[in-house]
Design an enzyme around this catalytic site. Sequence first.
Site, short mmCIF file in Angstrom:
data_model
loop_
_atom_site.label_atom_id
_atom_site.label_comp_id
_atom_site.label_asym_id
_atom_site.label_seq_id
_atom_site.Cartn_x
_atom_site.Cartn_y
_atom_site.Cartn_z
N HIS A 129 -5.18 5.15 5.46
CA HIS A 129 -4.85 6.76 5.29
C HIS A 129 -6.05 7.46 5.93
CE1 HIS A 129 -1.18 4.73 3.88
NE2 HIS A 129 -2.08 4.18 2.84
N GLU B 75 -4.82 7.85 -2.96
CA GLU B 75 -5.12 6.31 -2.06
C GLU B 75 -6.23 6.64 -1.06
OE1 GLU B 75 -2.91 2.64 0.32
OE2 GLU B 75 -1.76 4.31 -0.28
N HIS C 130 -6.39 -0.91 1.06
CA HIS C 130 -5.19 -0.20 0.58
C HIS C 130 -4.97 -0.44 -0.97
CE1 HIS C 130 -3.22 1.23 4.29
NE2 HIS C 130 -4.02 0.11 4.91
N GLU D 261 -4.05 -5.17 -0.48
CA GLU D 261 -3.53 -4.08 -1.69
C GLU D 261 -4.18 -4.36 -2.91
OE1 GLU D 261 -1.73 -1.67 -0.89
OE2 GLU D 261 -0.18 -2.09 0.65
#
Length: 263
Positions: free
Chosen positions: A60, A98, A153, A227
């Site tokens: 992101h 995040e 992430h 993740e």
Amino acid sequence: MVTPIRSAAVAALAAAALCTGCTPPPEPGPAAADTTSRTTPVAARTPDPPAPVVLLDPGHNGGNAAARTAITRQVPDGRGGTKPCNTTGTSTSDGYPEHAFTWDLAQRVRTRLEAAGVRVVMTRTDDDGVGPCVDERGAAARRASAVAAVSLHADGSSPSARGFHVAYADPPVHGTGPESLRLATTLRDALRSDGIPPADYIGRDGLDGRDDLAGLNTSAVPTALVEAGNMRNPAEAAAMSSPQGRDRYAAAVSAGVLAHLER
């Protein structure tokens, strides 16, 4: 009659007497070493091998939320379809985003890898920009001549869900399937060895084969997506929000990358 040896000596004394300003010849001594034809050759230094390159992809970006048009435009997904360019990501219930977590985590991983002699290339250089799009992130590893790529992430699931998982492209697209799976498995093992639990709500034993992640599908080098945990789980949110917690994740991810490079 004067012997020949005595005659030579007398002649030498006479010549010396006549040349009062001359410098006497040097005393005979051992012959000087002739180094001109016996120089010891210097061995050529073998150049050090180039440092391996690893691409880090902090998920992101901080400017995505204010650039909806840019991040919702469609880009290739690596399997003949399209996906949105990017997303805003998730956050903890307290609002820790995040994109900030992945950016900080990437800096910590980068520091450790560079200290171990790895050259690190990043897909973004700050946390207040937009994108890049997922297909650009996937292509960045080949452009950087990277030997591996790791996307960082954090998940956003129900508060009761917990644990990390590592995604890889399945089925593979660019012939890097076995190496991508090995990278994902090595990262999984490093996270688990550090006491970080594998996910209890997605994947299997900390691994998750995916066909819908464009960043994995478009990468032509071994690539995995970590993740790190569930930002909606209170305990994991607290860990991700603290420098100590992020340092722990970074140590495990770095160990996994280095273990992959050493094999």
